[in-house]
Motif scaffolding. Structure first.
Motif, PDB file in Angstrom:
ATOM      1  N   LYS A  86       0.562  -0.989  -0.012  1.00 17.57           N
ATOM      2  CA  LYS A  86       0.033  -0.042  -0.039  1.00 17.57           C
ATOM      3  C   LYS A  86       1.024   1.240   0.014  1.00 17.57           C
ATOM      4  O   LYS A  86       2.028   1.214   0.472  1.00 17.57           O
ATOM      5  N   LEU A  87       0.402   2.341  -0.452  1.00 16.56           N
ATOM      6  CA  LEU A  87       1.206   3.427  -0.675  1.00 16.56           C
ATOM      7  C   LEU A  87       1.607   4.097   0.832  1.00 16.56           C
ATOM      8  O   LEU A  87       2.497   4.382   1.024  1.00 16.56           O
ATOM      9  N   ALA A  88       0.588   3.813   1.734  1.00 15.05           N
ATOM     10  CA  ALA A  88       0.667   4.448   3.142  1.00 15.05           C
ATOM     11  C   ALA A  88       1.864   3.378   3.578  1.00 15.05           C
ATOM     12  O   ALA A  88       2.655   4.075   4.303  1.00 15.05           O
ATOM     13  N   ASP A  89       2.212   2.455   3.372  1.00 13.42           N
ATOM     14  CA  ASP A  89       3.176   1.304   3.806  1.00 13.42           C
ATOM     15  C   ASP A  89       4.434   2.200   3.567  1.00 13.42           C
ATOM     16  O   ASP A  89       5.473   1.911   4.177  1.00 13.42           O
ATOM     17  N   VAL A  90       4.615   2.220   2.065  1.00 16.00           N
ATOM     18  CA  VAL A  90       5.750   2.827   1.431  1.00 16.00           C
ATOM     19  C   VAL A  90       6.214   4.104   2.163  1.00 16.00           C
ATOM     20  O   VAL A  90       7.330   4.488   2.440  1.00 16.00           O
ATOM     21  N   ILE A  91       5.091   4.989   2.609  1.00 14.35           N
ATOM     22  CA  ILE A  91       5.419   6.405   2.907  1.00 14.35           C
ATOM     23  C   ILE A  91       5.936   6.142   4.462  1.00 14.35           C
ATOM     24  O   ILE A  91       6.944   6.782   4.901  1.00 14.35           O
ATOM     25  N   GLU A  92       5.223   5.393   5.269  1.00 13.12           N
ATOM     26  CA  GLU A  92       5.502   5.042   6.460  1.00 13.12           C
ATOM     27  C   GLU A  92       7.118   4.739   6.531  1.00 13.12           C
ATOM     28  O   GLU A  92       7.761   5.016   7.410  1.00 13.12           O
ATOM     29  N   SER A  93       7.239   3.629   5.641  1.00 14.37           N
ATOM     30  CA  SER A  93       8.758   3.113   5.694  1.00 14.37           C
ATOM     31  C   SER A  93       9.823   4.314   5.475  1.00 14.37           C
ATOM     32  O   SER A  93      10.859   4.151   6.091  1.00 14.37           O
ATOM     33  N   GLN A  94       9.356   5.198   4.256  1.00 16.89           N
ATOM     34  CA  GLN A  94      10.364   6.235   3.963  1.00 16.89           C
ATOM     35  C   GLN A  94      10.545   7.151   5.253  1.00 16.89           C
ATOM     36  O   GLN A  94      11.564   7.472   5.527  1.00 16.89           O
ATOM     37  N   LEU A  95       9.674   7.422   5.914  1.00 15.89           N
ATOM     38  CA  LEU A  95       9.443   8.382   7.164  1.00 15.89           C
ATOM     39  C   LEU A  95      10.540   7.686   8.271  1.00 15.89           C
ATOM     40  O   LEU A  95      11.434   8.236   8.842  1.00 15.89           O
ATOM     41  N   GLU A  96      10.080   6.539   8.492  1.00 19.35           N
ATOM     42  CA  GLU A  96      10.877   5.865   9.577  1.00 19.35           C
ATOM     43  C   GLU A  96      12.439   5.742   9.220  1.00 19.35           C
ATOM     44  O   GLU A  96      13.287   6.058  10.218  1.00 19.35           O
TER      45      GLU A  96
END
Length: 249
Positions: A10-20
């Motif tokens: 999911k796009l939200a997963d990718v964003i979450e991983s990037q911010l982490e």
């Protein structure tokens, strides 16, 4: 044979991983405010609902915090376990300064090695800038600014190592490191020949890192800290001898 379909994240997963990753790597520092949602979505080239979902997940993990009417921040409290009253005790204990110098041997020596090995042109630019700031503060006689500049210089070297454990550990105990640097500078700079030698050692360290010579960089760091430790011990012995002589009268 039938193959299972590969599930797209999911796009939200990718964003979450990037911010982490940004928090872990230090490009988002503890206490730093995130860009407004609209700007951040534009920068990541994602939809605002997906971005909002990712931020809410990071809030629930305790990595981000939202302030009413003030935006979203990387949680400052993540540093709390690395900065507690124990540091005040360490700061006030006379023998701890030598333990801290030994600790600095480990973290700064290997950081110098990996900075020379992995450092980018941007890292090297930051190292040169922070080193120039030391010279500038020294020239103007601003001792407090020089101490702060020396601390920033060593942090720049540690950041250039691209070791996230070194980075967060150093940032977490920055007040303790800066206190150690302050004690060293204020005591050792009373002797011009010692101050000159310390400057030469730092210059050798910078040259080794910028010329991408890992072993020479580590050796320069070790030589620098060994000199500080040995010089302080000599001064301590001389001071003790002087006090004994006074006690004899």
């Amino acid at each position: 044979m039938t193959y299972a379909k590969i599930k797209q994240p999911k796009l939200a997963d990718v964003i979450e991983s990037q911010l982490e990753s940004m928090i872990l790597e230090g490009s988002l520092e503890l206490g730093e405010k995130l860009l407004p949602e609209r700007e951040l979505a534009k920068q990541f080239d994602v939809s605002r609902p997906s971005l909002r979902e990712a931020i809410q997940r990071l809030e629930s993990k305790g990595l981000l915090t939202r302030r009413q009417g003030g935006g979203t921040y990387v949680k400052e409290e993540l540093r709390e376990q690395l900065t507690d009253p124990l540091f005040e005790l360490l700061n006030s204990h006379p023998e701890s300064k030598y333990d801290l110098l030994e600790f600095r041997h480990a973290i700064e020596g290997f950081s110098a090695y990996y900075a020379a090995l992995r450092g980018t042109s941007e890292d090297f630019k930051k190292i040169k800038t922070s080193f120039s700031a030391i010279d500038m503060a020294n020239t103007t006689g601003n001792i407090e600014l020089e101490i702060a500049s020396v601390a920033e210089f060593y942090l720049a070297v540690i950041e250039a190592s691209h070791n996230v454990v070194f980075l967060h550990l150093a940032r977490g105990i920055k007040p303790l490191l800066q206190k150690n640097i302050s004690d060293n500078v204020k005591q050792l700079y009373l002797y011009p020949e010692v101050a000159k030698k310390i400057h030469e050692h730092r210059l050798q360290l910078v040259d080794a890192i910028l010329s991408k010579q890992p072993m020479k960089a580590k050796e320069a760091s070790d030589k620098h800290l060994n000199y500080i430790e040995e010089t302080r011990l000599v001064m301590l012995r001389e001071e003790s001898a002087f006090k004994r002589e006074l006690g004899g009268f």
